[in-house]
Write a protein that holds these residues in place. Structure first.
Motif, short mmCIF file in Angstrom:
data_model
loop_
_atom_site.label_atom_id
_atom_site.label_comp_id
_atom_site.label_asym_id
_atom_site.label_seq_id
_atom_site.Cartn_x
_atom_site.Cartn_y
_atom_site.Cartn_z
N ARG A 63 0.61 -1.38 -0.08
CA ARG A 63 -0.14 -0.19 -0.16
C ARG A 63 0.68 1.09 -0.02
NH1 ARG A 63 -5.18 -1.25 0.56
NH2 ARG A 63 -5.77 0.93 0.88
N LYS A 64 1.93 1.11 -0.71
CA LYS A 64 2.65 2.33 -0.92
C LYS A 64 3.32 2.36 -2.20
CE LYS A 64 3.00 3.90 3.21
NZ LYS A 64 2.46 5.45 3.85
N ALA A 65 3.08 3.61 -2.91
CA ALA A 65 3.65 3.61 -4.23
C ALA A 65 5.16 4.12 -4.41
CB ALA A 65 2.72 4.80 -5.11
N GLY A 66 5.46 4.65 -3.41
CA GLY A 66 6.88 5.03 -3.54
C GLY A 66 7.06 6.20 -4.44
N ALA A 67 6.17 7.17 -4.56
CA ALA A 67 6.18 8.53 -5.47
C ALA A 67 5.32 9.51 -4.77
CB ALA A 67 6.06 8.05 -6.80
N VAL A 68 5.98 10.71 -5.11
CA VAL A 68 5.04 12.05 -4.69
C VAL A 68 4.55 12.46 -6.18
CG1 VAL A 68 5.34 14.20 -4.09
CG2 VAL A 68 6.60 12.52 -2.96
N GLY A 69 3.35 12.73 -6.20
CA GLY A 69 2.62 13.41 -7.11
C GLY A 69 2.71 14.91 -7.27
N LEU A 70 2.98 15.46 -8.40
CA LEU A 70 3.12 16.94 -8.63
C LEU A 70 1.93 17.32 -9.52
CD1 LEU A 70 4.20 19.94 -8.09
CD2 LEU A 70 5.84 19.35 -10.17
N LEU A 71 0.86 17.96 -8.96
CA LEU A 71 -0.13 18.53 -9.79
C LEU A 71 0.07 19.65 -10.16
CD1 LEU A 71 -3.21 18.00 -10.57
CD2 LEU A 71 -3.91 19.39 -8.63
N LEU A 72 0.12 19.73 -11.51
CA LEU A 72 0.47 21.09 -12.20
C LEU A 72 -0.73 21.17 -13.38
CD1 LEU A 72 2.88 22.85 -12.91
CD2 LEU A 72 3.55 21.30 -14.67
N THR A 73 -1.48 22.26 -13.26
CA THR A 73 -2.59 22.50 -14.27
C THR A 73 -2.17 23.37 -15.31
OG1 THR A 73 -3.07 24.44 -12.75
CG2 THR A 73 -4.21 22.52 -12.28
N GLU A 74 -1.30 22.73 -15.98
CA GLU A 74 -0.64 23.31 -17.26
C GLU A 74 -0.26 21.97 -17.95
OE1 GLU A 74 -0.75 26.45 -18.05
OE2 GLU A 74 -1.07 27.28 -16.16
N ALA A 75 0.34 22.57 -19.40
CA ALA A 75 0.98 21.32 -20.30
C ALA A 75 2.16 20.95 -19.59
CB ALA A 75 1.27 22.03 -21.44
N LEU A 76 2.50 19.71 -19.87
CA LEU A 76 3.58 18.91 -19.34
C LEU A 76 5.16 19.89 -19.56
CD1 LEU A 76 4.99 16.77 -17.61
CD2 LEU A 76 4.93 15.47 -20.00
N SER A 77 5.10 20.31 -20.53
CA SER A 77 6.35 21.22 -20.90
C SER A 77 6.43 22.40 -20.19
CB SER A 77 6.28 21.57 -22.35
OG SER A 77 5.18 22.44 -22.79
N TYR A 78 5.54 22.94 -19.59
CA TYR A 78 5.59 23.93 -18.68
C TYR A 78 6.46 23.81 -17.61
CZ TYR A 78 3.97 28.07 -15.95
OH TYR A 78 3.74 29.06 -15.15
N ALA A 79 6.50 22.65 -17.14
CA ALA A 79 7.47 22.44 -15.94
C ALA A 79 8.73 22.48 -16.23
CB ALA A 79 6.95 21.01 -15.37
N GLU A 114 14.70 12.87 -3.84
CA GLU A 114 15.96 12.39 -3.87
C GLU A 114 16.57 12.07 -2.64
OE1 GLU A 114 20.14 13.80 -5.62
OE2 GLU A 114 18.63 13.41 -7.11
N GLN A 115 16.59 12.85 -1.85
CA GLN A 115 17.08 12.72 -0.29
C GLN A 115 16.22 11.41 0.43
OE1 GLN A 115 17.40 16.18 1.88
NE2 GLN A 115 18.73 15.08 3.44
N ALA A 116 14.93 11.47 -0.08
CA ALA A 116 14.09 10.52 0.84
C ALA A 116 14.08 9.19 0.28
CB ALA A 116 12.57 11.26 0.85
N GLY A 117 14.64 8.96 -1.09
CA GLY A 117 14.40 7.89 -1.81
C GLY A 117 13.06 7.68 -2.41
N GLN A 118 12.40 8.95 -2.77
CA GLN A 118 11.20 8.76 -3.59
C GLN A 118 11.10 9.27 -4.88
OE1 GLN A 118 7.74 8.16 -1.60
NE2 GLN A 118 9.64 7.05 -0.47
N GLY A 119 10.12 8.55 -5.72
CA GLY A 119 10.06 9.00 -6.99
C GLY A 119 9.26 10.09 -7.12
#
Length: 367
Positions: free
Chosen positions: A67-83, A101-106
């Motif tokens: 029950r762990k994904a090992g990842a943080v989700g970044l919600l960005l309400t723009e096109a992917l290229s914006y990031a 990276e420091q926490a070993g998370q994706g």
């Protein structure tokens, strides 16, 4: 006989364990708990896996089991290229990536269109928590995030959401400092070029009702800071033209500055609520043959590297630090009784794009 030639079926955890004469737990530990095996045994398991074509445990099945994904989700309400295209977003993204990276998370980017209400991407994201990057107060994707039973951290906006951690800066105070810098130089005929204020595309003047109903608190607060500073020297906000741009790009800033100055050629200063828009205003001034700052003062907000190279007068904010703090707030699993709100400092950076207005401008009839 027709058909495909015989192809060796890929090894499974069970077949690999049988091949090596070890338990399936031993094979699993070689991937998931390497400290449980001796170095030689783990090396033997991994070498056999490579030779037999075993790809390793199914990460999807493992995430379901623990029950762990090992990842943080970044919600960005723009096109992917914006990031990767917008310098402020890029600086924030770097800081967030460092924390992960420091926490070993994706890190999983979840870009969604601000023009569409489909929240499927949020519902289907396999993440352990969300960082929400600068969305409007009534954004449906943000509402969908709040429905997920995972921790959430907001960067910049929306503000004051119950039960949600937030990191940002005091946008109003930062812009007030810049406005006082301009009024101290003698500017009274000031125009504003701002980022998107709410839902719906608007490229042009932002009337009082549009400003009052702004659902992007950062822009609302930056406009308030300018208004406060001008009010200190008796400038009525109703006399200050505000132009809004839907797209956040240098080209959009250039077009916005052209429209603003075409309608109000008497302006001595253009205050932009972001460096990107200000860089566009500088491009328009150069194209039109206006000398900056001798004939026109231009300012920004953010402190992106491109602004520093252009010598832009702006308000610096710690973009990378903001991303890092957002990640640390999300990944800190300590129990707490109330949400944490972190306000990082801003700093006025006076560059070469602001100066006193010319004499004939400062004493323009009626001012």
């Amino acid at each position: 006989m027709s058909g495909l030639p015989n192809v060796r079926r890929p090894a499974t955890l069970a077949s690999l364990a049988a091949e090596l004469g070890v338990s399936r737990t031993t094979v699993s530990n070689a991937y998931n708990r390497p400290d449980q095996l001796s170095a030689p045994l783990r090396a033997r398991v991994l070498e056999a896996a490579r030779r037999l074509g075993y790809p390793g445990p199914d990460p999807v099945a493992r995430s379901l089991r623990i029950r762990k994904a090992g990842a943080v989700g970044l919600l960005l309400t723009e096109a992917l290229s914006y990031a990767f295209r917008d310098p402020a977003a890029t600086g924030f993204l770097e800081g967030l990536a460092l924390a992960c990276e420091q926490a070993g998370q994706g890190l999983l980017l979840i870009p969604v269109s601000p023009e569409h209400a489909d929240v499927t991407a949020v519902h289907q994201a396999g993440v352990d928590g969300f960082v929400v990057y600068s969305v409007r107060e009534d954004d449906p994707h943000f509402m969908a995030v709040l429905e997920r039973p995972v921790p959430t951290v907001v960067c910049d906006q929306p503000t004051g959401v119950e039960g949600v951690d937030r990191v940002g800066v005091d946008d109003r105070a930062g812009m007030l400092a810049l406005a006082r810098h301009l009024t101290g130089l003698g500017h009274r005929r000031v125009g504003v070029l701002c980022m998107r204020l709410g839902a719906g595309r608007n490229d042009g003047p932002a009337p009082a009702a549009r400003q009052a109903g702004a659902t992007y608190p950062v822009q609302r607060e930056r406009l308030a800071g300018i208004r406060d500073g001008l009010a200190e020297v008796g400038v009525d906000w109703t006399d200050v033209p505000v132009h809004e741009r839907y797209e956040h790009s240098v080209d959009s800033g250039q077009a916005g500055a052209a429209a603003l100055l075409a309608e109000h050629p008497e302006l001595t200063a253009v205050v932009c609520t972001s460096d990107i828009l200000a860089l566009g205003a500088l491009r328009h001034a150069a194209e039109r043959g206006l000398s900056v700052p001798d004939q026109l003062t231009v300012t920004g907000f953010d402190g992106v590297p491109e602004a520093e190279r252009a010598g832009l007068t702006t308000v610096n904010q710690p973009l990378l630090e903001k991303g890092r703090v957002a990640g640390e707030l999300l990944l800190d699993r300590a129990e707490r009784n109330r949400p944490r709100w972190v306000t990082l400092p801003t700093e006025l950076a006076v560059g070469s794009t602001s100066a006193k207005p010319r004499i004939e401008q400062r004493f323009f009839s009626g001012w």
